[in-house]
Design a protein around this motif. Structure first.
Motif, mmCIF file in Angstrom:
data_model
loop_
_atom_site.group_PDB
_atom_site.id
_atom_site.type_symbol
_atom_site.label_atom_id
_atom_site.label_comp_id
_atom_site.label_asym_id
_atom_site.label_seq_id
_atom_site.Cartn_x
_atom_site.Cartn_y
_atom_site.Cartn_z
ATOM 1 N N ARG A 75 8.485 10.811 -1.130
ATOM 2 C CA ARG A 75 9.317 9.430 -1.871
ATOM 3 C C ARG A 75 8.206 8.246 -1.083
ATOM 4 N N LYS A 76 8.171 7.414 -1.646
ATOM 5 C CA LYS A 76 7.709 6.167 -0.789
ATOM 6 C C LYS A 76 7.662 5.356 0.652
ATOM 7 N N SER A 77 9.124 5.985 0.945
ATOM 8 C CA SER A 77 9.230 5.695 2.494
ATOM 9 C C SER A 77 8.983 6.887 3.296
ATOM 10 N N LYS A 78 9.007 7.641 2.917
ATOM 11 C CA LYS A 78 9.062 9.092 3.941
ATOM 12 C C LYS A 78 7.519 9.374 3.398
ATOM 13 N N VAL A 79 6.654 9.319 2.533
ATOM 14 C CA VAL A 79 5.429 9.418 2.803
ATOM 15 C C VAL A 79 4.253 9.152 3.673
ATOM 16 N N LEU A 80 3.705 10.477 4.238
ATOM 17 C CA LEU A 80 3.091 10.283 5.744
ATOM 18 C C LEU A 80 1.720 8.793 4.849
ATOM 19 N N LYS A 81 1.824 7.687 6.269
ATOM 20 C CA LYS A 81 0.329 7.056 5.617
ATOM 21 C C LYS A 81 -0.941 7.708 5.047
ATOM 22 N N LEU A 82 -1.563 8.955 6.446
ATOM 23 C CA LEU A 82 -2.473 9.620 6.036
ATOM 24 C C LEU A 82 -2.589 10.011 4.883
ATOM 25 N N TYR A 83 -1.252 9.986 3.788
ATOM 26 C CA TYR A 83 -1.383 11.284 2.882
ATOM 27 C C TYR A 83 -1.353 9.389 1.546
ATOM 28 N N ALA A 84 -1.127 8.587 1.900
ATOM 29 C CA ALA A 84 -0.505 7.213 0.967
ATOM 30 C C ALA A 84 -0.536 6.032 1.407
ATOM 31 N N ASP A 85 -1.975 5.818 1.095
ATOM 32 C CA ASP A 85 -1.346 4.154 1.973
ATOM 33 C C ASP A 85 -0.595 3.685 1.405
ATOM 34 N N ALA A 86 -0.516 2.030 1.541
ATOM 35 C CA ALA A 86 1.003 0.962 1.132
ATOM 36 C C ALA A 86 0.450 0.862 -0.784
ATOM 37 N N SER A 87 -0.071 1.351 -0.831
ATOM 38 C CA SER A 87 0.105 1.295 -2.504
ATOM 39 C C SER A 87 0.770 2.311 -3.244
ATOM 40 N N TYR A 88 0.988 3.145 -2.343
ATOM 41 C CA TYR A 88 1.602 4.037 -2.941
ATOM 42 C C TYR A 88 2.932 3.796 -3.668
ATOM 43 N N LEU A 89 3.113 4.264 -4.712
ATOM 44 C CA LEU A 89 4.246 3.860 -5.965
ATOM 45 C C LEU A 89 4.353 2.089 -6.337
ATOM 46 N N ALA A 90 3.512 1.073 -5.818
ATOM 47 C CA ALA A 90 3.892 0.611 -5.504
ATOM 48 C C ALA A 90 4.752 -0.802 -5.984
ATOM 49 N N ASN A 91 4.837 0.128 -7.495
ATOM 50 C CA ASN A 91 5.786 -1.176 -7.987
ATOM 51 C C ASN A 91 7.709 -0.257 -8.540
ATOM 52 N N TRP A 92 7.655 0.681 -7.799
ATOM 53 C CA TRP A 92 8.633 1.296 -7.699
ATOM 54 C C TRP A 92 9.712 0.568 -6.632
ATOM 55 N N GLU A 93 11.059 0.864 -7.676
ATOM 56 C CA GLU A 93 11.948 -0.074 -7.261
ATOM 57 C C GLU A 93 12.359 -0.126 -6.265
ATOM 58 N N ASN A 94 12.471 1.706 -5.584
ATOM 59 C CA ASN A 94 13.115 2.434 -4.594
ATOM 60 C C ASN A 94 12.665 3.357 -4.542
ATOM 61 N N ASP A 95 12.603 4.844 -3.847
ATOM 62 C CA ASP A 95 12.485 5.627 -3.519
ATOM 63 C C ASP A 95 12.476 6.820 -4.493
ATOM 64 N N THR A 96 14.021 6.050 -5.095
ATOM 65 C CA THR A 96 14.042 6.976 -6.895
ATOM 66 C C THR A 96 13.309 7.126 -7.987
ATOM 67 N N THR A 97 13.547 5.344 -8.177
ATOM 68 C CA THR A 97 13.290 4.934 -9.918
ATOM 69 C C THR A 97 11.919 3.923 -9.483
ATOM 70 N N GLN A 243 -6.392 8.910 0.385
ATOM 71 C CA GLN A 243 -5.145 8.173 0.577
ATOM 72 C C GLN A 243 -4.820 7.462 -0.594
ATOM 73 N N TYR A 244 -5.958 6.742 -1.191
ATOM 74 C CA TYR A 244 -6.139 5.404 -2.061
ATOM 75 C C TYR A 244 -5.181 5.560 -3.383
ATOM 76 N N SER A 245 -3.911 5.199 -3.121
ATOM 77 C CA SER A 245 -3.087 4.702 -4.803
ATOM 78 C C SER A 245 -3.151 3.195 -5.491
ATOM 79 N N ILE A 246 -3.899 3.572 -6.317
ATOM 80 C CA ILE A 246 -4.401 2.648 -7.414
ATOM 81 C C ILE A 246 -3.683 2.037 -8.631
ATOM 82 N N LYS A 247 -3.304 1.106 -9.045
ATOM 83 C CA LYS A 247 -2.953 1.056 -10.162
ATOM 84 C C LYS A 247 -3.050 1.572 -11.856
ATOM 85 N N ASN A 248 -4.573 1.805 -11.591
ATOM 86 C CA ASN A 248 -4.900 2.244 -12.977
ATOM 87 C C ASN A 248 -5.581 3.766 -12.655
#
Ligand SMILES: [Cu+2]
Lengths: 261, 488
Positions: A75-97, A243-248
């Motif tokens: 989930r985006k609040s739980k994920v280790l920064k080492l494994y996913a940067d700040a853009s991880y699931l960037a558009n999600w409303e919350n952890d599971t939506t 660790q990059y999370s990219i919109k496309n």
């Protein structure tokens, strides 16, 4: 392959031998192995690809949502920064939506390589290698290797210039020779060894590095549009980090065919 | 120099040798306590660079000291207009083609942050020709969508430099608009002028032919063949015409920072009706004077300066002239006089050479002109003014006697199409015209850009055309033009 049969296979797999993959799961198709010369392989030598099953569609928002529900550490609040940067699931409303702007059956994007890899592994699958991905993706609707066809290349190039294709539902592009959709025209896709062919981004320098790879296309046999399309894919892969999370950028999984069977 | 006469020839020669010697020795004491090597110039303070979109440039650096200059540039892949009805996906530095203008001085330390918008599909980078270092920054700036990269460099050489994206395939990134200019001013700044503008040429390759409507994809094959559909200033056909035209006042000195992004074509940059007083050749330190046309290589630039002496519209072109009239490499600089329109036309008459020897044109006197400016002109006045406008504006395409060029520019002499409909002719001059038409039995399928003229000028030029070369002698009034102006 009908889904009823697929379900049985999956269930059977889960129950009996969950860690060994003997047959394909549902919504996967066989890509028959063979040899090919990748456009930017390390030394433009022939590469052998074993047969594998590949997901017919990229992983969707709904499927990934289920994954994070089942696996809180992604989930985006739980994920280790080492494994996913700040853009991880960037558009999600919350952890599971996921965002209301995206369809449940549109490809999931803004996920890191670690997340994608983990997703596949939880399914008993794995990410395709660059060679496997390129091998499957060189097919058009009718032939396994369409790289010399002008239309095929024009289609890919025009997709690279079209925005917002990640808003389309999966299956919006053509079904290729193997029965796979959306390898071109929806989202970029993660590969296991995405950074194996290093493109510095300084293409003229890349020319010096490996003249075999790049000079051929610099002289541009005019029909070599395929080089440009591939150039852009390899350049994209060269610009990213795990660790990059990219919109496309999304992904799909594959599964080895057990050759001992 | 009054003592010179008393010196012997030998003394003078000795003095000259000495002077030469001093000039050659770079480290010799100079009256200015300037530090010569830009690398060693001290940095005093920090500024955030003001980046401007074309045709504007940031304020001159003047006598500011070398500073740390923060540049934040964002890459956007976005849809824009190539010409009326034709859309194109541009890849841009800062949301414009050419990209934002960067203004620095020699000795500045530039901290450059390149951000690639998350919505973008592709990785990009930047190669600044002003950077001394591998790839001009390209490698350290290679950045994926949704990310940013920062790198620093010192501006060592004064001049006007191109920057561009160098991501594979480079040609495609440039062809889609990824280029711009960075200026490195010498210590103390460039000599002041009245107006400065930013103009950059580029060639574009579209799937559809020139003028074909709708969203046009990039055509790699045409790019490889160097067969451009559009050659334009500032990213689009109307990049420097109509509302985008440059403006100046009579008597002002203008400096244009002109670049050429390419990807393929070399520009023969020329301003119709002007001679460049000064050209900083190739954007470097050599200044040439009294230049008619200056060559700007792809990936190169030049600074041109000229004083505008008369009011009127100066036309910027790539003098590889079909590019100008058929592919869009045409821009305008409108020079206004101090006085009203009639005076402006009057002044124009003095400056124009009429090869046909039409004799001395008499214009209304200034006094009456002032009162009558908004009013209708007499037929004679219209014929006079109309001839001038024709010579300045229409002549280049429709030819001196309105004969046109078969299949390229339709005739205005004995023209059935023209004579059939006056309002349609007014509309064409007001709004431009594209698409297939048949004039005197010949098909034309080209583009006439809209002509930026006043109501009276349009009334006059059309009246002039209708009353010459075997046409039907219609008279067009300013009121008729005005009434068509708002219809579209
Ligand atoms: Cu680029």
């Amino acid at each position: 392959m009908n889904s009823f049969y697929g379900k049985i296979v999956t269930t059977w797999l889960c129950l009996i031998i969950p860690l060994t993959t003997l047959a394909q799961q549902k919504n996967m198709v066989l890509v028959k192995g063979g040899e090919f010369i990748p456009l930017y392989g390390v030394d433009s030598a022939t590469v052998k690809v074993n047969s594998f099953f590949m997901d017919v569609y990229p992983v969707t928002n709904a499927e990934y949502q289920q994954f994070v529900i089942d696996h809180p550490k992604w989930r985006k609040s739980k994920v280790l920064k080492l494994y996913a940067d700040a853009s991880y699931l960037a558009n999600w409303e919350n952890d599971t939506t996921f965002s209301k702007d995206f369809l449940p059956d549109a490809p999931i994007t803004s996920v890191s390589w670690f997340a994608a890899k983990s997703y596949c592994e939880y399914q008993g699958k794995r990410l395709p290698t660059v060679d496997e991905w390129e091998y499957a993706a060189m097919a058009d609707a009718v032939s396994p290797d369409a790289r010399k066809k002008e239309d095929y290349n024009k289609y890919i190039l025009s997709w690279y210039e079209t925005s917002n294709t990640i808003k389309n539902p999966i299956g919006s592009t053509f079904k290729n020779y193997w029965g796979i959709y959306d390898l071109h025209g929806a989202a970029w896709e993660w590969t296991l060894d995405f950074n194996s062919v290093l493109i510095s981004g300084e293409s003229r320098k890349d020319v010096d590095k490996d003249s075999d790879l790049f000079c051929g296309s610099a002289a541009v046999g005019a029909s070599d549009l395929m080089n440009y399309a591939a150039f852009m894919r390899y350049a994209f892969r060269g610009s990213i980090k795990a660790q990059y999370s990219i919109k496309n950028l999304g992904f799909r999984c594959i599964q080895d065919v057990n050759t001992n069977q | 120099m009054k003592n010179t006469a008393n010196h012997s020839f030998w003394d003078i020669k000795k003095a000259m040798v000495l002077a030469l010697f001093i000039a050659i020795l770079p480290s010799c004491s100079n009256d200015k306590p300037t530090i010569r090597n830009p690398k060693d110039m001290p940095i005093t303070g920090q500024v955030i660079a003001d980046l401007t979109s074309p045709p504007n440039v940031p304020v001159p650096i003047g006598d500011r000291k070398a500073k740390k200059v923060i540049v934040n540039m964002e890459i956007l892949e976005q849809e824009g207009t190539m010409t009326d009805g034709v859309k194109y996906i541009y890849w841009t530095f800062g949301g414009s083609v050419p990209g934002s203008f960067i203004r620095t001085r020699v000795g500045d330390e530039v901290e450059f942050t390149l951000s690639n918008h998350p919505d973008n599909k592709l990785p990009h980078n930047i190669d600044l020709h002003a950077v001394t270092g591998p790839g001009g920054g390209a490698e350290s700036s290679f950045v994926a969508p949704g990310h940013e990269k920062t790198f620093s460099f010192k501006t060592l050489n004064p001049g006007l430099y191109v920057y561009h994206c160098a991501t594979a395939p480079v040609g495609m990134h440039i062809a889609n608009g990824m280029y711009g200019l960075i200026l490195v001013e010498p210590e103390g700044g460039l000599p002041p002028v009245d107006k400065e503008y930013y103009v950059m040429q580029g060639d574009f390759y579209t799937k559809g032919a020139n003028g074909e409507r709708g969203l046009q994809a990039f055509d790699m094959q045409k790019a490889v063949n160097e067969d451009a559909d559009y050659v334009v200033f500032n990213g689009q056909v109307n990049g420097l015409t109509g509302d985008n035209a440059l403006t100046a006042n009579v008597g002002e000195t203008i400096r244009l920072f002109v670049g050429n992004g390419g990807p393929n074509l070399v520009s023969s940059f020329h301003v119709i009706g002007e001679i460049f007083d000064k050209v900083s050749v190739e954007g470097g330190s050599m200044v040439n004077k009294n230049v008619q046309t200056t060559l700007i290589p792809a990936g190169g630039a030049a600074m041109v300066e000229f004083k505008v002496d008369v009011p009127g519209t100066l036309v910027l072109v790539d003098h590889s002239i079909f590019r100008a009239f058929n592919k869009g490499a045409l821009g305008m600089l409108k020079v206004s006089g101090e006085e009203d329109e009639q005076v402006y036309s009057g002044t124009q008459m003095e400056g124009i050479y009429l090869p046909e020897g039409s004799g001395i044109q008499t214009m209304p006197s200034t006094a009456t002109a002032k009162e009558e400016a908004p009013q209708e002109l007499s037929l004679a006045e219209k014929l006079n003014l109309g001839k001038t406008v024709y010579q300045q504006t229409c002549f280049a395409c429709h030819q001196p006697e309105g004969q046109g060029i078969p299949t390229i520019f339709p005739p205005l002499a004995k023209a059935d199409y023209l004579n059939a409909d006056v309002n349609r002719a007014i509309d064409i001059v007001l709004h431009g015209k594209s698409g297939e038409i048949t004039v005197n039995g010949t098909k034309y399928n080209s583009v006439m850009t809209k002509q930026t003229l006043t109501d009276n000028e349009i009334a006059s030029v059309l009246t002039y055309v209708y009353n010459n070369w075997g046409n039907n002698k219609s008279e067009v009034t300013g009121a008729m033009v005005k009434s068509r102006r708002n219809i579209k």
